[in-house]
Design an enzyme around this catalytic site. Structure first.
Site, mmCIF file in Angstrom:
data_model
loop_
_atom_site.group_PDB
_atom_site.id
_atom_site.type_symbol
_atom_site.label_atom_id
_atom_site.label_comp_id
_atom_site.label_asym_id
_atom_site.label_seq_id
_atom_site.Cartn_x
_atom_site.Cartn_y
_atom_site.Cartn_z
ATOM 1 N N LYS A 35 0.854 -1.199 0.000
ATOM 2 C CA LYS A 35 0.000 0.000 0.000
ATOM 3 C C LYS A 35 0.882 1.239 0.000
ATOM 4 C CE LYS A 35 -3.935 1.997 2.555
ATOM 5 N NZ LYS A 35 -4.851 1.821 3.690
ATOM 6 N N SER A 110 -9.721 1.726 2.578
ATOM 7 C CA SER A 110 -8.874 2.543 1.735
ATOM 8 C C SER A 110 -7.757 1.762 1.028
ATOM 9 C CB SER A 110 -8.225 3.663 2.570
ATOM 10 O OG SER A 110 -7.346 3.131 3.540
ATOM 11 N N SER A 134 -10.010 -0.359 6.762
ATOM 12 C CA SER A 134 -9.389 -0.270 5.440
ATOM 13 C C SER A 134 -8.680 -1.514 4.918
ATOM 14 C CB SER A 134 -8.408 0.887 5.413
ATOM 15 O OG SER A 134 -9.122 2.066 5.194
HETATM 16 N N1 GLN Z 1 -13.446 4.192 5.906
HETATM 17 C C1 GLN Z 1 -12.836 4.663 7.105
HETATM 18 C C2 GLN Z 1 -12.490 6.125 6.964
HETATM 19 O O1 GLN Z 1 -12.786 6.669 5.963
HETATM 20 C C3 GLN Z 1 -11.649 3.827 7.476
HETATM 21 C C4 GLN Z 1 -10.391 4.164 6.758
HETATM 22 C C5 GLN Z 1 -9.200 3.355 7.200
HETATM 23 O O2 GLN Z 1 -9.331 2.315 7.853
HETATM 24 N N2 GLN Z 1 -8.015 3.843 6.851
HETATM 25 O O3 GLN Z 1 -11.935 6.717 7.828
#
Ligand code: GLN
Length: 429
Positions: A35, A110, A134
């Site tokens: 990532k 994400s 994410s």
């Molecule tokens: N969808 C969540 C957010 O927008 C989690 C994102 C994540 O785990 N980095 O914050």
């Protein structure tokens, strides 16, 4: 995924040498993807943001050092929501990630590129990060396995921070067995991360017989897609048929989890992102004075979602509102933690959905951030409580995979993985 062929081939040659010398491990020569918010020395690290478009990492994250020691072959970096802020993969400055099962749909975020790369057979495994879902969300949307480890089980040194009290790095893989191997390689104490703990993951074997599985009644009330509910309930039923004891549990405070998360995460993010000022890292716009440089660099460098979170975070942390928002959210966080602690007095693991809906259409919710946040309903409380959780595919709606979430108590990754392994191998699902 952005592939750096020269870099990958150099590692492959190194892996060949290791194999020829007989000194090799489980990950030697296995191609993986990282990532793009995890630093790999001398490689670009964009965090999905224009502000870091040309930023080159000066050192390796600890997880990368550990993968290198195993002889891993990193093919390149994967797309993500800008600074990991998002649940669909659409907030990347470099465009949305498409779902390999249906290219009109999102891959989930994400860690969208990590989920898609593994599902599309571009890499054998990938690293993701999980602040509020994410790793699990893209794993669920893409039909692969994703493990969000216990807070502290994996070093965060070299991960571009989003919300430091919630962030964890973990594996996205094709099988539960692979998740075990990668997790074992990257976990454990790191002197460079004070929150990491001395933790030696040992594989264990459990069967479903006699295993106590809790099912939170609050998770099946409203907002869940009927087909998703059917698939999750069906997998719980099959676990029961295989000998597990199913118990309905209650997590009364999780109804406040989203509100709590969307105060704490942006607050921490606003502090973490202050470093991107146009001077220290990445994009630097010319201005008439220092303030002008700040305003132009941040203004042009950050996308809308990141700006939104910085505004929410700085507001919640401002002296007049700190007690009403941030302090309150920290209190609610304790209640959520206590709910899980109580539940784990009675059950070994918790089974529930990852997302209330299958992968959404690209563009379906981008105009409505609140409806996007609602998709995180089943994932964020796990991060607030610092618990480990895994997503594994257990069914499909048409072409779209659906993930089951298995949550365990702190540092019980072995129980989660052993159970997931039984489910996967015995194909009781
Ligand atoms: N969808 C969540 C957010 O927008 C989690 C994102 C994540 O785990 N980095 O914050």
């Amino acid at each position: 995924m952005s592939v750096n062929e020269e870099f990958a081939l150099a590692q492959a040659e190194e892996a060949d040498r290791k194999i020829a010398s007989g000194d090799f491990g489980m990950l030697t020569g296995i191609p993986c993807a990282i990532k793009d918010n995890i630093l790999v020395q001398d490689q670009k690290c964009t965090a999905g943001s224009k502000i870091l478009e040309n930023y080159v990492a000066p050192y390796d994250a600890t997880v990368i050092k550990r993968l290198r020691a195993e002889g891993a072959v990193m093919l390149g970096k994967t797309n993500l929501d800008e600074f990991a802020m998002g649940g669909s993969g659409e907030n990347s400055a470099f465009g949305p990630t498409k779902n390999p099962h249906d290219k009109t749909r999102v891959a989930g975020g994400s860690s969208s590129g990590s989920g898609a790369a593994v599902a599309a057979n571009e890499a054998c495994y990938a690293l993701g990060s999980d602040t509020g879902g994410s790793i699990r969300m893209p794993a669920s949307n893409c039909g692969v396995v994703g493990l969000k480890p216990t807070y502290g089980a994996v070093s965060r040194y070299g991960l571009i921070p989003f919300a430091s009290s919630l962030d964890q790095i973990g594996p996205i893989t094709k099988s539960v067995e692979d998740a075990k191997v990668v997790f074992k390689a990257i976990s454990g104490k790191d002197p460079m991360d004070a929150t990491s703990v001395d933790y030696n993951f040992e594989d264990s074997k459990v069967g479903l017989k006699g295993l106590k599985i809790g099912v939170p009644k609050e998770y099946f009330v409203k907002g869940i897609d009927k087909e998703v509910e059917k698939i999750i309930r069906n997998s719980i039923k099959k676990a029961e048929n295989a000998g597990a004891e199913i118990e309905e549990i209650t997590l009364p405070s999780v109804e406040f989890a989203l509100a709590c998360y969307y105060i704490i995460a942006p607050s921490e993010a606003s502090a973490n992102l202050a470093r991107f000022d146009g001077i220290k890292y990445g994009l630097s716009e010319k201005g008439n004075n220092l303030l002008d440089v700040y305003l132009k660099s941040k203004g042009h460098g950050f996308g809308d979602e990141v700006k939104r979170r910085i505004m929410i975070g700085t507001y919640a942390l401002s002296s007049g509102y700190y007690d009403a928002y941030y302090k309150k959210a920290q209190e609610v966080r304790q209640l959520i933690k206590q709910d899980f602690a109580k539940a784990f007095e009675k059950v070994d693991l918790i089974f529930c959905p990852v997302s209330p809906v299958p992968a959404i259409k690209i563009g379906e919710r981008t105009a409505d951030p609140l409806s996007m946040y609602l998709m995180d309903i089943y994932t964020v409380s796990v991060n607030l409580a610092g618990l480990p959780a895994l997503s594994m595919p257990v069914g499909k709606i048409g072409d779209l995979p659906i993930g089951l979430q298995i949550i365990g108590n702190h540092f019980q990754e072995n129980k989660i993985l052993a159970t997931a392994s039984v489910i996967e191998k015995a194909q009781v699902f």
